[in-house]
Each structure stands twice: as structure tokens, then as C-alpha cells.
Design an enzyme around this catalytic site. Structure first.
Site, PDB file in Angstrom:
ATOM      1  NE  ARG A 171       8.457   6.001  -0.543  1.00 51.85           N
ATOM      2  CZ  ARG A 171       9.649   6.205  -1.050  1.00 51.85           C
ATOM      3  NH1 ARG A 171      10.349   7.248  -0.665  1.00 51.85           N
ATOM      4  NH2 ARG A 171      10.141   5.371  -1.922  1.00 51.85           N
TER       5      ARG A 171
ATOM      6  N   GLY B 213       0.819  -1.219   0.000  1.00 50.27           N
ATOM      7  CA  GLY B 213       0.000   0.000   0.000  1.00 50.27           C
ATOM      8  C   GLY B 213       0.848   1.261   0.000  1.00 50.27           C
TER       9      GLY B 213
ATOM     10  NE  ARG C 260       0.723   1.282  -6.819  1.00 49.68           N
ATOM     11  CZ  ARG C 260       1.895   1.875  -6.824  1.00 49.68           C
ATOM     12  NH1 ARG C 260       2.990   1.156  -6.933  1.00 49.68           N
ATOM     13  NH2 ARG C 260       1.991   3.180  -6.698  1.00 49.68           N
TER      14      ARG C 260
ATOM     15  CG  ASP D  76       5.058  -3.765  -4.970  1.00 46.28           C
ATOM     16  OD1 ASP D  76       5.618  -4.833  -5.273  1.00 46.28           O
ATOM     17  OD2 ASP D  76       5.651  -2.822  -4.418  1.00 46.28           O
ATOM     18  CG  ASN D  77       7.394  -1.234  -7.610  1.00 46.27           C
ATOM     19  OD1 ASN D  77       6.608  -0.593  -6.908  1.00 46.27           O
ATOM     20  ND2 ASN D  77       8.581  -1.604  -7.183  1.00 46.27           N
TER      21      ASN D  77
ATOM     22  CE  LYS E 146       8.063   7.147  -4.658  1.00 45.29           C
ATOM     23  NZ  LYS E 146       8.443   6.476  -5.908  1.00 45.29           N
TER      24      LYS E 146
ATOM     25  CG  ASP F 281       6.402   2.756  -7.681  1.00 45.83           C
ATOM     26  OD1 ASP F 281       5.880   3.891  -7.765  1.00 45.83           O
ATOM     27  OD2 ASP F 281       6.044   1.921  -6.844  1.00 45.83           O
TER      28      ASP F 281
ATOM     29  NE  ARG G 145       4.422   8.380  -7.932  1.00 52.10           N
ATOM     30  CZ  ARG G 145       4.716   7.102  -7.742  1.00 52.10           C
ATOM     31  NH1 ARG G 145       5.790   6.566  -8.306  1.00 52.10           N
ATOM     32  NH2 ARG G 145       3.941   6.342  -6.992  1.00 52.10           N
TER      33      ARG G 145
HETATM   34  P1  AMP Z   1       8.879   0.544  -3.222  1.00 53.81           P
HETATM   35  O1  AMP Z   1      10.049  -0.345  -2.978  1.00 53.81           O
HETATM   36  O2  AMP Z   1       9.243   2.013  -3.271  1.00 53.81           O
HETATM   37  O3  AMP Z   1       8.046   0.129  -4.377  1.00 53.81           O
HETATM   38  O4  AMP Z   1       7.971   0.453  -1.925  1.00 53.81           O
HETATM   39  C1  AMP Z   1       7.492  -0.754  -1.418  1.00 53.81           C
HETATM   40  C2  AMP Z   1       6.564  -0.478  -0.273  1.00 53.81           C
HETATM   41  O5  AMP Z   1       7.246   0.174   0.792  1.00 53.81           O
HETATM   42  C3  AMP Z   1       5.382   0.399  -0.602  1.00 53.81           C
HETATM   43  O6  AMP Z   1       4.300  -0.065   0.145  1.00 53.81           O
HETATM   44  C4  AMP Z   1       5.823   1.757  -0.129  1.00 53.81           C
HETATM   45  O7  AMP Z   1       4.745   2.603   0.174  1.00 53.81           O
HETATM   46  C5  AMP Z   1       6.599   1.395   1.128  1.00 53.81           C
HETATM   47  N1  AMP Z   1       7.610   2.393   1.470  1.00 53.81           N
HETATM   48  C6  AMP Z   1       8.757   2.647   0.823  1.00 53.81           C
HETATM   49  N2  AMP Z   1       9.438   3.638   1.419  1.00 53.81           N
HETATM   50  C7  AMP Z   1       8.708   4.040   2.481  1.00 53.81           C
HETATM   51  C8  AMP Z   1       8.872   5.031   3.512  1.00 53.81           C
HETATM   52  N3  AMP Z   1       9.945   5.821   3.551  1.00 53.81           N
HETATM   53  N4  AMP Z   1       7.910   5.152   4.431  1.00 53.81           N
HETATM   54  C9  AMP Z   1       6.817   4.359   4.404  1.00 53.81           C
HETATM   55  N5  AMP Z   1       6.597   3.414   3.475  1.00 53.81           N
HETATM   56  C10 AMP Z   1       7.529   3.249   2.524  1.00 53.81           C
HETATM   57 MG    MG Z   2       6.539   0.799  -5.301  1.00 48.02          MG
END
Ligand code: AMP
Ligand code: MG
Length: 481
Positions: free
Chosen positions: A86, A83, A176, A245-246, A106, A255, A169
């Protein structure tokens, strides 16, 4: 702005209603005015107001911020709840042409989905996402876009203390493959159907008219992703974290984390620091996409047919066409890069060139760009290769095939529209990020401006087309979360 917010009308299980967390000292870094115009926003000429809007401190009237729920397979492992940890979807707007856009912040603070994260983003990854996503758009690749970036005035703590920022964005949707997985894992069939209907309505409207709209939806997503993978491979783009998820069901690149463009051509190239096994290597991307789409297909089974065997057969029939479909589009794209029609002979000639590029570690972008002029001036092309004799033979075969297919006259223009002069080179992005962290945004601004016209020569910016010197080469990229 006219907000529609169709996602916020879906059942409450789809999201959390939550406002962005205000930041200490918002400061606008950049607003993408051409994109704002396309969205028919009428941005105030007041940087303080814009900074407030693009950090989430100030909500626009009609915006209903939500954090979207999704799950996902990360490096092959299922995670039932990810989910927007951030990110905040501010809402959905429509312009006079009837185009609809989702607008999302974001780095805008914590949500129910933050899982211990701080909800924030450092400035570096925000700049990388802005530069690369806008470059991808200018290169003709479907992608989320960057509307703005703004500094928060708050530090984020990773390995070091870093300046924080928020990126805004824009996408034709932020659903997704992992969004489908979220409901499928919970056996929430009504919600799955609602989600599928939403995605049909927003992203794949032609599927609505089909005998089996959900099957048509699956076909349409697969076709969009086949085209996307062909474009990535024709431009040397490595996404880096192709988790489900991406992977957007709109077929847009989404992403931008440890993404990178190839400098020298190495089909097995991996940049991401979190991918030691090379799962998401450059040449693995179509296969991985097929894997991700198989996950989507699995989620859609209950919608494809009430009988599981029939549903499975229908899903598999769609999926089976993905790699052939990708190959077809890749063949067309690659043949365009050498100015030839997409027949077998041209395709095999193009692949012979890739093989020579691999052996010579030739610069992927510059070799193809030099080929555009190689009928008149072969030297700038051939010097890209270590094997003079082999490339001379190849060039002769190419010239002969241009003649035989009647392509000689049109090849240069075809190729110049397929082979960019400029890509967002990793070492340039890195330098722009370092400068920005020291308070100088000029290098990032320059990159953004030049990359808005990647197919134009722009001789005054020729050094941005140069490959990195050995000491400048970026071999590792980081998610920067
Ligand atoms: P990502 O690797 O950026 O695709 O993120 C994977 C998951 O981690 C997603 O659910 C993001 O919302 C969460 N996430 C990544 N960075 C953060 C952060 N700094 N704070 C909270 N959630 C994060
Ligand atoms: Mg992501």
C-alpha cells in the site's frame, strides 16, 4: 524537483512499476513546510494542487512510481513475499547540499504486493505516524520523516468504517533487512550484490573504501542500529513490530504502527495488541535487533567470502560486537541523562535510578526532566518516587558523584539536552486522532508544533507533559492496517 530515482534503475525484479490509485476527494491535512524547504521543494500555495500531489492523484514530472519488493520475518516466521502492498515510492530527490531523499506515499492504493489488502490506510494511523516520526526527529533519533498527510475522501473498512488518508514519508532509503531476505531466499546472488552496492552507495558510502566492502556494510548497519537502539531505550520508545521488514538498513526508525512511548517506567512494557508474547517488549528491543541483524548477516554470507566457513566466521565476528557496541552507546546516553560522564560508576548509579523508577512506577520522561533541576530544587524530582528514603539516598550519591567528577556545573545543560520535556504521549495522540476523525485537526496540529521543540519548557503547553490520568492511560495500541 530534481528526480534521480536510482532504485527505479535497478533490475525489474526489485519492484513493480505502478502508479498510485487515484482517490475520490483529496484534501490536504498538513504539509511539513520546514521539511519541504530542506528537500528544496517549492510547494505551490494551492491546497488543491498539494492535495493531488500528496494523495497520488497528480504525479510530479520526473517521478517514476514503484512498489518495492521485500520479504521478512514477522514475529520470527519467514514470509518470502511482503513488499509495498500500500505504498508507492515516488522517487528520489537531491538537494543542493547533495543530500538524497526517497519520497514515498503510504496508503496510496493496491500493488502486486497487496496480498488481498485494500492498499489503504485509515486516518488514525496516518496521524500517529506523522506525529511520532516528526517527534522522533526533533528528539534527535534517526527516522523516516513525514512530509505531508492528506485525506482521500474515501472510507476504509476495518472493524469499523474509517476515513482514509495518505501519508508522505521521506527517508534516506526504504531498503529493509527484508529486502535482502527477498533475494537471499530466492538464491538471487547477482541481485543481492546489486542491492548491497545500492545500499553502500546510498547509505553507507564509507564501506566502499574498505578491503571487504560487504563486510564493512554489515558493520556499518550494525553500528547504526546499535546507536538507534540506545536512543530508543534512552527515550522510552517502544517500536512494537520489529519484524525484519520493518528494520531499515539505513539505521532509521521505520514503520510506525503500534508504537508507543513509556509513561511510567516498566522495562517489560508491551503495548501492541498483536504481540501477546511480548516479543517486542521495551527491554527486548536490542536483543531483537541483534536477531534481525543475524538475518541480514545470513543474507550477506555469499558476498562476505566465497568460502562459506570463512564467510560465516566473518559475519559472526561482526555480529558479536553488536550487543557490546549497543551497551557502550546506551551507557553514554543513560549517563548523559543524569549529567555524568559515561564511566562504570555513573552507569551503575543511573541503573540504580531506573530500578527505583521501576519500583515506583515513576514517569520516565518527567522524572529525568525534574532531575535536570534537582541540584537546586530536589522536591519536584523526589515526589516522582514512592520510596522517599531510597530516592533521598540516591540523590545524595548523585550529588556526591557530580562533585567528584567535576560535573556539577555542566550537568543541568547536559541533562536538559538529553531529557525532553515533551514526548508524544499515547493518550494525547489518541485524543488528537479522535478529534481529527470528528473533523478537528487543531489538537494534532498543536501536538506537532509542541513536539517540534521537545527540549524547550513551553510552560503554556505544560499539560501536554502530564502523564495520563488512570482513565486516560493507553495500554493497548493497534497496527491499524
Ligand atoms: P506492516 O505490518 O504495516 O509492516 O505491513 C506488513 C505487510 O503488509 C507489508 O507488505 C504491507 O505492505 C502489507 N500491508 C499492510 N496493510 C496493508 C493494506 N491495507 N493493504 C495492502 N497491503 C498491506
Ligand atoms: Mg512494514
Amino acid at each position: 524537483m530534481r528526480f534521480i530515482n536510482s532504485y527505479a534503475r535497478l533490475p525489474e525484479t526489485f519492484f513493480e512499476r505502478i502508479a498510485p490509485e487515484p482517490v475520490a476527494a483529496p484534501a490536504l491535512i498538513r504539509l511539513n513546510r520546514p521539511l519541504a524547504a530542506r528537500l528544496e521543494l517549492d510547494p505551490p500555495d494551492d491546497d488543491a494542487a498539494l492535495a493531488g500531489i500528496f494523495t497520488g492523484n497528480r504525479l510530479l514530472p520526473g517521478s517514476e512510481p514503484i512498489a518495492q519488493a521485500y520479504a521478512g520475518h514477522q514475529f520470527g516466521q519467514f514470509v518470502p513475499q511482503l513488499g509495498d502492498g500500500r505504498a508507492h515510492l515516488l522517487g528520489e530527490v537531491e538537494n543542493a547540499a547533495g543530500e538524497r531523499f526517497d519520497i514515498q506515499l503510504k496508503g496510496s492504493g493496491r500493488t502486486r504486493f497487496s496480498r488481498g489488502g485494500d492498499g489503504r490506510a485509515p486516518l488514525g494511523p496516518v496521524i500517529r505516524e506523522y506525529v511520532v516520526s516528526e517527534a522522533m526527529h526533533a528528539l534527535g533519533v534517526p527516522t523516516t520523516r513525514a512530509l505531508a498527510m492528506a485525506a482521500t475522501g474515501q472510507p476504509v473498512f476495518r472493524e469499523d468504517e474509517l476515513p482514509g488518508a495518505v501519508i508522505t514519508r521521506v527517508a534516506s532509503g526504504f531498503v529493509r533487512v527484508g529486502t535482502f531476505e527477498y533475494f537471499a531466499a530466492r538464491r538471487m546472488e547477482d541481485e543481492l550484490r546489486t542491492l548491497a552496492d545500492h545500499v553502500i552507495e546510498r547509505n553507507h558510502p564509507a564501506a566502499r573504501e574498505a578491503d571487504n566492502p560487504y563486510r564493512a556494510l554489515f558493520e556499518s548497519v550494525c553500528a547504526a542500529q546499535a546507536g538507534l537502539m540506545a536512543r530508543w531505550l534512552c527515550l522510552g520508545f517502544v517500536h512494537g513490530v520489529m519484524n525484519t521488514d520493518n528494520t531499515s538498513v539505513s539505521g532509521e526508525t521505520i514503520d510506525y504502527g503500534p508504537c508507543a512511548f513509556l509513561d511510567h517506567y516498566d522495562p517489560a512494557m508491551v503495548f501492541s495488541s498483536i504481540d501477546p508474547m511480548g516479543r517486542y517488549a521495551f527491554n527486548q528491543q536490542p536483543t531483537i535487533m541483534a536477531w534481525n541483524l543475524a538475518c541480514l548477516g545470513g543474507c550477506l554470507l555469499p558476498l562476505l567470502d566465497p568460502d562459506e566457513t570463512t564467510a560465516r566466521a566473518a559475519g559472526e565476528a561482526v555480529l558479536e560486537r553488536f550487543i557490546p557496541d549497543f551497551t557502550e552507546r546506551y551507557r553514554e546516553g543513560l549517563c548523559r541523562k543524569i549529567g555524568l560522564p559515561g564511566d562504570d560508576e555513573s552507569f551503575s548509579l543511573a541503573r540504580r535510578l531506573l530500578d527505583l523508577m521501576r519500583r515506583s512506577r515513576a514517569d520516565f520522561t518527567n522524572a529525568f526532566r525534574a532531575l535536570c533541576d534537582a541540584q537546586a530544587a530536589p522536591a519536584p524530582f523526589t515526589i516522582q518516587f514512592a520510596t522517599a528514603e531510597k530516592i533521598a539516598t540516591w540523590l545524595n550519591d548523585w550529588l556526591a558523584l557530580l562533585d567528584r567528577t567535576g560535573s556539577a556545573a555542566t550537568a543541568r545543560e547536559t541533562m536538559r539536552a538529553a531529557n525532553p520535556a515533551f514526548i508524544p504521549r499515547n493518550h494525547r495522540i489518541e485524543a488528537a486522532i479522535q478529534a481529527a476523525m470528528a473533523g478537528d485537526f487543531a489538537p494534532a496540529d498543536r501536538l506537532i508544533e509542541v513536539l517540534a521543540r521537545p527540549f524547550d519548557d513551553q510552560p503554556e503547553h505544560a499539560e501536554l507533559a502530564e502523564p495520563p490520568r488512570p482513565e486516560e492511560r493507553v495500554t493497548r495500541t493497534f497496527c491499524g492496517t
